[in-house]
Design a protein around this motif. Structure first.
Motif, mmCIF file in Angstrom:
data_model
loop_
_atom_site.group_PDB
_atom_site.id
_atom_site.type_symbol
_atom_site.label_atom_id
_atom_site.label_comp_id
_atom_site.label_asym_id
_atom_site.label_seq_id
_atom_site.Cartn_x
_atom_site.Cartn_y
_atom_site.Cartn_z
ATOM 1 N N LEU A 52 4.674 -5.593 -1.866
ATOM 2 C CA LEU A 52 5.804 -4.919 -1.224
ATOM 3 C C LEU A 52 7.066 -5.774 -1.301
ATOM 4 O O LEU A 52 8.159 -5.255 -1.580
ATOM 5 C CB LEU A 52 5.465 -4.620 0.238
ATOM 6 C CG LEU A 52 4.530 -3.437 0.475
ATOM 7 C CD1 LEU A 52 3.982 -3.470 1.899
ATOM 8 C CD2 LEU A 52 5.238 -2.111 0.202
ATOM 9 N N GLN A 191 11.348 5.355 1.290
ATOM 10 C CA GLN A 191 10.179 6.212 1.453
ATOM 11 C C GLN A 191 9.401 6.281 0.135
ATOM 12 O O GLN A 191 8.162 6.201 0.125
ATOM 13 C CB GLN A 191 10.599 7.624 1.872
ATOM 14 C CG GLN A 191 9.418 8.589 2.012
ATOM 15 C CD GLN A 191 9.869 10.037 2.115
ATOM 16 O OE1 GLN A 191 10.838 10.462 1.460
ATOM 17 N NE2 GLN A 191 9.184 10.820 2.941
ATOM 18 N N TYR A 194 7.449 3.097 -0.523
ATOM 19 C CA TYR A 194 6.207 3.099 0.253
ATOM 20 C C TYR A 194 5.170 4.029 -0.374
ATOM 21 O O TYR A 194 3.981 3.688 -0.459
ATOM 22 C CB TYR A 194 6.475 3.545 1.689
ATOM 23 C CG TYR A 194 7.227 2.560 2.537
ATOM 24 C CD1 TYR A 194 7.147 1.184 2.321
ATOM 25 C CD2 TYR A 194 8.031 3.004 3.591
ATOM 26 C CE1 TYR A 194 7.837 0.295 3.113
ATOM 27 C CE2 TYR A 194 8.720 2.110 4.404
ATOM 28 C CZ TYR A 194 8.621 0.755 4.158
ATOM 29 O OH TYR A 194 9.301 -0.133 4.955
ATOM 30 N N GLY A 239 3.800 4.885 6.686
ATOM 31 C CA GLY A 239 5.078 4.209 6.534
ATOM 32 C C GLY A 239 6.210 5.154 6.878
ATOM 33 O O GLY A 239 6.104 6.359 6.631
ATOM 34 N N SER A 241 10.700 5.636 7.088
ATOM 35 C CA SER A 241 12.043 5.189 6.736
ATOM 36 C C SER A 241 13.027 6.065 7.504
ATOM 37 O O SER A 241 12.897 7.290 7.505
ATOM 38 C CB SER A 241 12.252 5.332 5.226
ATOM 39 O OG SER A 241 13.562 4.954 4.855
ATOM 40 N N VAL A 273 6.587 -0.906 7.365
ATOM 41 C CA VAL A 273 5.133 -0.706 7.334
ATOM 42 C C VAL A 273 4.489 -1.918 7.990
ATOM 43 O O VAL A 273 5.096 -2.979 8.086
ATOM 44 C CB VAL A 273 4.567 -0.523 5.911
ATOM 45 C CG1 VAL A 273 5.090 0.738 5.258
ATOM 46 C CG2 VAL A 273 4.851 -1.747 5.036
#
Length: 488
Positions: A52, A191, A194, A239, A241, A273
């Protein structure tokens, strides 16, 4: 079924706890509601974090760190924000202890009361936006794209390892932009970062969507989410956003001068996250024999087991295999523990979810081959030593793809479209999963359905198909279906 692991079918909740503990991922701590993440569990989180972090930096973000403590007055500046987190906050009121006069132990020194209480961060919007006020003066300072890796505290009463604990690890991005469109683009971009991570690394298919007004992050104008489906038919928010508009900029007076020398409030996003992704990984792929890990996130991708026990010839062959596999970027371990039999080792590594196991004995050496077993399907194959690394590379890719396709098929098998409330209740009771149904768009109906069934609207899917229909609960007109599910 692994020893000491409950059946998924008979007791899913206990099965999950057993996997976490038996696979040596985490345990409860002496502090109620908190967990100790053990080395193997932390290894999974480190792999998640590394990937990430790389993806964030590839999209232009940089890391920073902000204080753990937030002045109480900061939290109260954005009304929706404080209302959303007030019930979960841990509060620091004093800064010193002293010995009790009775000699029985230490007490909080009543003379050491803080002038202003400090909140242990449940999230960092307020402390960060107070800081951004000093960092942002001109359009030249924008966009400001910052992420931090940290711990947060949300005082949960009902906890479950990884999924919901009073303290957890996460990352939180906080960005500032000169225009509304740019901020919305950022929220949507993260988004998708993720979602890409979930699908390509966790092998977990997700639905991309927006939250309803009731389910949005406290203080956001829009919350973008990715939703995964676990093997018990419940959804898990993996997750989020958030497009924050100018709410926090106005609360903390964060303005910038435009190219036309006009003063304007900046536009904001936040996104995050957490270690609940480890829980999602467990519940998406694992079975009654233990943990099942996608190779891209497994701390150990390959384990070599000598049969029946180590000796100099097997050790030398194992070392040569390890050197070649490591050179190809594959993490590998040689289990040369002489106190355990091969069968015990096989079960142990299966329980810990190691994607590939290689067994090697003297007969194998004579034939210049080894036995390769894959964790996901339990299939075993004899493979020539001279082509082993190439075979393992392809096998790891096959396992990664198989886990995603298997999870995708499960989601498709547990996705249902309903048109009546009777169908809705029956599906929830007998099948679970994602349920696409019409909703009249009101918070009152959303709350009534939740109260009656414990199912929530997980999201309004992006690019949702528009279709005329009637709300399953009120019969009022509806122009699109939304996704309902029971959830963690």
């Amino acid at each position: 079924m692994a020893k000491g692991v409950a059946s998924r079918e008979e007791n899913y909740t206990q099965w999950y706890v057993d996997i976490v503990k038996k696979a040596d991922l985490a345990e409860h701590s002496a502090v109620r509601g908190c967990m100790v993440i053990k080395p193997y569990g932390f290894g999974i989180w480190e792999n998640m974090k590394a990937q990430l972090d790389h993806m964030f930096k590839e999209t232009g973000h940089v890391n920073a760190y902000f204080p753990l403590f937030i002045p109480k007055s900061f939290l109260s500046r954005e009304a929706d924000h404080v209302e959303g987190f007030a019930k979960e906050c841990a509060v620091v009121t004093h800064y010193r202890l002293k010995n009790g006069e009775d000699g029985e132990g230490i007490i909080v020194d009543p003379d050491a009361k803080l002038e202003e209480e400090l909140i242990v961060r449940p999230t960092s919007e307020t402390i960060i936006w107070n800081t951004y006020k000093d960092w942002i003066k001109s359009y030249r300072d924008l966009p400001l794209l910052i992420n931090q890796w940290a711990n947060v505290v949300r005082w949960e009463m009902r906890t479950r390892l990884f999924l919901r604990t009073a303290e957890f690890l996460w990352q939180e991005g906080h960005t500032a932009h000169s225009t509304e469109a740019e901020a919305i683009e950022e929220a949507r971009k993260m988004q998708e970062v993720y979602a890409t991570f979930a699908e390509e690394y966790m092998a977990m298919p997700v639905i991309r969507g927006t939250k309803t007004e009731t389910e949005r992050f406290a203080g956001a104008l829009d919350t973008y989410t990715i939703e995964g489906l676990m093997q018990d038919g419940k959804a898990l928010q993996a997750g989020t956003s958030h497009f924050l508009g100018q709410n926090f900029a106005k609360a903390f007076d964060v303005k910038f001068l435009t190219e036309n020398n006009e003063e304007q409030y900046v536009w904001a996003t936040s996104w995050g996250v957490s270690t609940r992704l480890v829980g999602a990984l467990i519940m998406t792929h694992s079975d009654d024999d233990g943990l099942v890990l996608p190779p891209k996130l497994a701390p150990i991708k390959v384990v070599i087991v000598p049969i029946p026990k180590p000796n100099p010839e097997i050790d030398a062959a194992a070392q040569a295999m390890m050197d070649e596999l490591k050179a190809a970027g594959i993490s590998v371990q040689y289990d040369n523990d002489t106190k355990k039999r091969p069968g015990f080792k096989f079960a142990e590594h299966e329980l810990r979810g190691v994607p590939v196991r290689i067994g090697i004995g003297m007969r194998d050496l004579a034939n210049q081959q080894v036995e390769v077993a894959r964790r996901d399907t339990k299939e075993k194959t004899s493979v020539a030593l001279d082509g082993l690394t190439t075979y393992v590379q392809q096998l790891l890719e096959d396992i990664q793809n198989n886990l995603f396709n298997r999870a995708l098929q499960f989601r498709e098998d547990h996705t249902t479209y309903v048109d009546t409330f009777e169908e809705f209740e029956e599906t929830l009771e007998k099948k679970g999963g994602f349920i696409y149904a019409h909703w009249d768009g009101t918070a009152e109906t959303e709350e009534a359905i939740k109260k009656k069934t414990k199912a929530t609207i997980r999201c309004i899917p992006l690019n949702n198909k528009q279709e005329e229909g009637q709300c399953i609960f009120t019969g009022k007109p509806s122009k699109q279906r939304v996704v309902f599910a029971k959830a963690y």
